[in-house]
Design a protein around this motif. Structure first.
Motif, PDB file in Angstrom:
ATOM      1  N   ALA A   1       0.815  -1.197   0.008  1.00 29.60           N
ATOM      2  CA  ALA A   1      -0.042   0.015   0.013  1.00 29.60           C
ATOM      3  C   ALA A   1       0.959   1.114  -0.186  1.00 29.60           C
ATOM      4  O   ALA A   1       0.698   2.243  -0.773  1.00 29.60           O
ATOM      5  CB  ALA A   1      -0.986  -0.035   1.271  1.00 29.60           C
ATOM      6  N   VAL A   2       2.006   1.370   0.785  1.00 26.56           N
ATOM      7  CA  VAL A   2       2.914   2.373   0.791  1.00 26.56           C
ATOM      8  C   VAL A   2       3.596   2.442  -0.441  1.00 26.56           C
ATOM      9  O   VAL A   2       3.550   3.572  -1.081  1.00 26.56           O
ATOM     10  CB  VAL A   2       3.808   2.271   1.882  1.00 26.56           C
ATOM     11  CG1 VAL A   2       4.877   3.504   1.972  1.00 26.56           C
ATOM     12  CG2 VAL A   2       3.347   2.264   3.274  1.00 26.56           C
ATOM     13  N   GLY A   3       4.015   1.418  -1.116  1.00 25.76           N
ATOM     14  CA  GLY A   3       4.417   1.780  -2.490  1.00 25.76           C
ATOM     15  C   GLY A   3       3.399   2.203  -3.564  1.00 25.76           C
ATOM     16  O   GLY A   3       3.806   2.833  -4.508  1.00 25.76           O
ATOM     17  N   ALA A   4       2.144   1.668  -3.341  1.00 22.33           N
ATOM     18  CA  ALA A   4       1.076   2.607  -4.190  1.00 22.33           C
ATOM     19  C   ALA A   4       0.928   3.805  -4.074  1.00 22.33           C
ATOM     20  O   ALA A   4       0.775   4.715  -4.930  1.00 22.33           O
ATOM     21  CB  ALA A   4       0.072   1.670  -4.186  1.00 22.33           C
ATOM     22  N   ALA A   5       1.129   4.096  -2.729  1.00 19.76           N
ATOM     23  CA  ALA A   5       1.070   5.434  -2.371  1.00 19.76           C
ATOM     24  C   ALA A   5       2.185   6.483  -3.101  1.00 19.76           C
ATOM     25  O   ALA A   5       1.946   7.563  -3.811  1.00 19.76           O
ATOM     26  CB  ALA A   5       0.970   5.838  -0.927  1.00 19.76           C
ATOM     27  N   VAL A   6       3.479   5.809  -2.922  1.00 19.96           N
ATOM     28  CA  VAL A   6       4.417   6.504  -3.534  1.00 19.96           C
ATOM     29  C   VAL A   6       4.174   6.581  -5.078  1.00 19.96           C
ATOM     30  O   VAL A   6       4.710   7.654  -5.774  1.00 19.96           O
ATOM     31  CB  VAL A   6       5.756   5.891  -3.339  1.00 19.96           C
ATOM     32  CG1 VAL A   6       7.082   6.590  -4.235  1.00 19.96           C
ATOM     33  CG2 VAL A   6       6.083   5.835  -1.757  1.00 19.96           C
ATOM     34  N   GLY A   7       3.688   5.362  -5.729  1.00 22.04           N
ATOM     35  CA  GLY A   7       3.360   5.575  -7.185  1.00 22.04           C
ATOM     36  C   GLY A   7       2.364   6.590  -7.564  1.00 22.04           C
ATOM     37  O   GLY A   7       2.534   7.221  -8.455  1.00 22.04           O
ATOM     38  N   LEU A   8       1.319   7.145  -6.582  1.00 22.13           N
ATOM     39  CA  LEU A   8       0.618   7.970  -6.757  1.00 22.13           C
ATOM     40  C   LEU A   8       1.402   9.436  -6.934  1.00 22.13           C
ATOM     41  O   LEU A   8       0.976  10.284  -7.723  1.00 22.13           O
ATOM     42  CB  LEU A   8      -0.449   8.196  -5.759  1.00 22.13           C
ATOM     43  CG  LEU A   8      -1.657   7.266  -5.891  1.00 22.13           C
ATOM     44  CD1 LEU A   8      -2.606   7.268  -4.648  1.00 22.13           C
ATOM     45  CD2 LEU A   8      -2.395   7.400  -6.884  1.00 22.13           C
ATOM     46  N   VAL A   9       2.432   9.654  -6.105  1.00 22.26           N
ATOM     47  CA  VAL A   9       3.430  10.737  -6.199  1.00 22.26           C
ATOM     48  C   VAL A   9       3.973  10.884  -7.635  1.00 22.26           C
ATOM     49  O   VAL A   9       3.833  11.966  -8.316  1.00 22.26           O
ATOM     50  CB  VAL A   9       4.426  10.824  -5.332  1.00 22.26           C
ATOM     51  CG1 VAL A   9       5.462  11.971  -5.431  1.00 22.26           C
ATOM     52  CG2 VAL A   9       3.834  10.651  -3.773  1.00 22.26           C
ATOM     53  N   TYR A  10       4.099   9.798  -8.292  1.00 21.41           N
ATOM     54  CA  TYR A  10       4.830   9.720  -9.595  1.00 21.41           C
ATOM     55  C   TYR A  10       3.846  10.137 -10.507  1.00 21.41           C
ATOM     56  O   TYR A  10       3.932  11.023 -11.436  1.00 21.41           O
ATOM     57  CB  TYR A  10       5.157   8.349  -9.894  1.00 21.41           C
ATOM     58  CG  TYR A  10       5.375   7.916 -11.260  1.00 21.41           C
ATOM     59  CD1 TYR A  10       6.040   8.554 -12.176  1.00 21.41           C
ATOM     60  CD2 TYR A  10       3.971   7.308 -11.902  1.00 21.41           C
ATOM     61  CE1 TYR A  10       6.338   8.283 -13.529  1.00 21.41           C
ATOM     62  CE2 TYR A  10       4.160   6.970 -13.365  1.00 21.41           C
ATOM     63  CZ  TYR A  10       5.069   7.545 -14.211  1.00 21.41           C
ATOM     64  OH  TYR A  10       5.232   7.085 -15.647  1.00 21.41           O
TER      65      TYR A  10
ATOM     66  N   LEU B   1      11.857  14.163 -10.291  1.00 22.05           N
ATOM     67  CA  LEU B   1      11.109  13.474  -9.292  1.00 22.05           C
ATOM     68  C   LEU B   1      10.615  12.160  -9.797  1.00 22.05           C
ATOM     69  O   LEU B   1      10.375  11.174  -9.077  1.00 22.05           O
ATOM     70  CB  LEU B   1      10.137  14.241  -8.817  1.00 22.05           C
ATOM     71  CG  LEU B   1       9.089  13.696  -7.550  1.00 22.05           C
ATOM     72  CD1 LEU B   1      10.058  13.531  -6.393  1.00 22.05           C
ATOM     73  CD2 LEU B   1       7.984  14.866  -7.265  1.00 22.05           C
ATOM     74  N   VAL B   2      10.517  12.000 -11.152  1.00 21.92           N
ATOM     75  CA  VAL B   2       9.509  11.027 -11.713  1.00 21.92           C
ATOM     76  C   VAL B   2      10.520   9.545 -11.664  1.00 21.92           C
ATOM     77  O   VAL B   2      10.017   8.534 -10.983  1.00 21.92           O
ATOM     78  CB  VAL B   2       9.463  11.235 -13.286  1.00 21.92           C
ATOM     79  CG1 VAL B   2       9.139  10.018 -14.098  1.00 21.92           C
ATOM     80  CG2 VAL B   2       8.546  12.380 -13.419  1.00 21.92           C
ATOM     81  N   PRO B   3      11.763   9.635 -11.981  1.00 22.47           N
ATOM     82  CA  PRO B   3      12.373   8.378 -11.695  1.00 22.47           C
ATOM     83  C   PRO B   3      12.532   7.669 -10.323  1.00 22.47           C
ATOM     84  O   PRO B   3      12.442   6.465 -10.048  1.00 22.47           O
ATOM     85  CB  PRO B   3      13.770   8.279 -12.555  1.00 22.47           C
ATOM     86  CG  PRO B   3      14.109  10.046 -12.444  1.00 22.47           C
ATOM     87  CD  PRO B   3      12.635  10.516 -12.731  1.00 22.47           C
ATOM     88  N   ILE B   4      12.742   8.784  -9.337  1.00 26.44           N
ATOM     89  CA  ILE B   4      12.765   8.651  -7.992  1.00 26.44           C
ATOM     90  C   ILE B   4      11.602   7.670  -7.472  1.00 26.44           C
ATOM     91  O   ILE B   4      11.599   6.783  -6.716  1.00 26.44           O
ATOM     92  CB  ILE B   4      13.236   9.659  -7.100  1.00 26.44           C
ATOM     93  CG1 ILE B   4      14.718  10.142  -7.528  1.00 26.44           C
ATOM     94  CG2 ILE B   4      13.241   9.354  -5.728  1.00 26.44           C
ATOM     95  CD1 ILE B   4      14.981  11.439  -6.922  1.00 26.44           C
ATOM     96  N   THR B   5      10.577   8.538  -7.717  1.00 29.77           N
ATOM     97  CA  THR B   5       9.206   8.063  -7.048  1.00 29.77           C
ATOM     98  C   THR B   5       8.964   6.850  -7.822  1.00 29.77           C
ATOM     99  O   THR B   5       8.206   5.714  -7.231  1.00 29.77           O
ATOM    100  CB  THR B   5       8.168   9.014  -7.373  1.00 29.77           C
ATOM    101  OG1 THR B   5       8.125   9.337  -8.743  1.00 29.77           O
ATOM    102  CG2 THR B   5       8.313  10.245  -6.515  1.00 29.77           C
TER     103      THR B   5
END
Length: 402
Positions: free
Chosen positions: A185-194, A217-221
């Motif tokens: 779920a946290v990984g999906a939330a970071v994906g939303l930042v992307y 920011l794109v490759p990092i997130t």
């Protein structure tokens, strides 16, 4: 950054996909969740593979369409989020309901794929841009529509993943499955930042061309989110093994500490050696076997165990300030060392060991720890050597100490 992060994540995802595929083929199961896991990792691996600049340029040349790698990567990303949803549905729902909701999402995926292919075909001519394709062409209305459709579909999938994972994590018991669901779920939330960074760049390119891009920011997130998702989905498999590492390392240390005593006893009483079995390679099994062989050898040595040696070792240990388990270990080690010498000389002690009261019940861990103390004293304690030597000298001098 793309040339470093993406290849590493591609290798990691391909490895995870290969492991899951091997497990599925070996088990021969038709469980859709297993296939969803394999598909998830394969799609993620393909995403980062084609997003690697060298592979991106190669794909463009091979297909003959500039930036075709972008379409492949975006389709894989959308498929990746859908496969996670299917996986989670099969994990958290009865088969009938999971199958029904999975079909809805697969139909939605097919519609999104068709729309993306059509929109990408209408973007018009472009030049290969492996690291800044969006930033270069986001001002084109056709590409903006394509990107917003891709980002909307991906974001919807990420929100669905969070919606499924986080509440269900509260329902399962504490453990690696709960940690894995929350990490996913946290990984999906970071994906939303992307996705939000991408949406901002697209909107800015159309409406505010002078607004700075968030391209860094794109490759990092994207990489961080993908890494967390990989970790979360595989955590129930590798988490228990990771938690077992300290215990395994401790067992290996105990094996090493027991070795001097075990070697001496088995050399003197080779009949106690158990038959080899392929199971014995595991540290826990090897330790169990070694303890059994030590105790069996002690039973054989019982007629040669001397109370006189034990009494002298106890006096030396008490004079040296030892007490408790350390004192008992020195006494036992001295008796065993003297018994080995007595068996080789075929000399029985005048004061053999007498059966004592039963020891208080020890759990297996404490029992092995105490045996390791005995082994250390047997191998290194000068008190043990002194007690054995002095008792033997008394016996040789006619003092009757032995």
């Amino acid at each position: 950054m793309h040339a470093l992060l993406y290849p590493g994540l591609a290798v990691l995802a391909w490895t995870a996909a290969g492991v899951r595929l091997t497990t599925t083929l070996r088990d021969g199961t038709g469980n859709p969740a297993r296939h969803a896991v394999t598909g998830t990792f394969a799609l993620l691996a393909l995403t980062f593979t084609v997003s690697t600049p060298a592979v991106w340029a190669f794909a463009d040349r091979a297909v003959g369409v500039d930036n075709i790698a972008a379409l492949i990567a975006h389709l894989c990303v959308v498929g990746f989020s859908t496969s996670i949803q299917v996986l989670l549905l099969w994990w958290t729902n009865p088969p009938e309901r999971a199958g029904r909701h999975s079909r809805y999402r697969l139909v939605a995926l097919a519609v999104v794929v068709l729309v993306l292919v059509v929109l990408f075909g209408g973007v018009g001519p472009t030049d290969t841009h492996s690291t800044d394709f969006v930033a270069t062409y986001a001002h084109r209305p056709q590409l903006a529509a394509y990107l917003l459709m891709y980002l909307a579909a991906f974001s919807a999938g990420l929100v669905d993943i969070i919606r499924i994972c986080w509440p269900y994590a509260r329902l399962v018991g504490p453990g690696w499955l709960r940690r894995g669901l929350r990490t996913t779920a946290v990984g999906a939330a970071v994906g939303l930042v992307y996705t939000l960074a991408r949406v901002r760049d697209v909107v800015a390119a159309i409406c505010w061309d002078d607004l700075p891009r968030l391209e860094r920011l794109v490759p990092i997130t994207a990489s961080t989110g993908a890494l967390l998702v990989i970790g979360g989905l595989t955590m129930p498999a590798w988490g228990p093994r990771l938690a077992a590492v300290p215990g395994t390392a401790h067992r290996i240390r105990l094996l090493r500490q027991l070795r001097p005593l075990w070697s001496a006893l088995c050399a003197a009483v080779p009949a106690v050696r158990l038959a080899h079995d392929r199971r014995w390679w595991r540290p826990a099994d090897r330790l169990h076997r070694r303890v059994i062989e030590i105790y069996d050898a002690r039973l054989v040595l019982r007629p040669y165990l001397s109370e006189a040696v034990g009494d002298r070792a106890r006096r030396h240990a008490e004079a040296g300030g030892l007490g408790g388990d350390d004192l008992a270990a020195v006494v036992e080690a001295a008796k065993l060392r003297a018994a080995l010498a007595a068996m080789r000389a075929d000399v029985r002690p005048r004061r053999p060991e007498l059966p004592g009261p039963p020891d208080p019940a020890l759990d297996e861990v404490r029992e092995v720890e105490q045996l390791a103390r005995v082994a250390r004293a047997f191998a290194t304690s000068p008190l043990v050597g002194a007690a054995v030597r002095e008792t033997a000298e008394d016996a040789a001098g006619g003092g009757g100490g032995w």
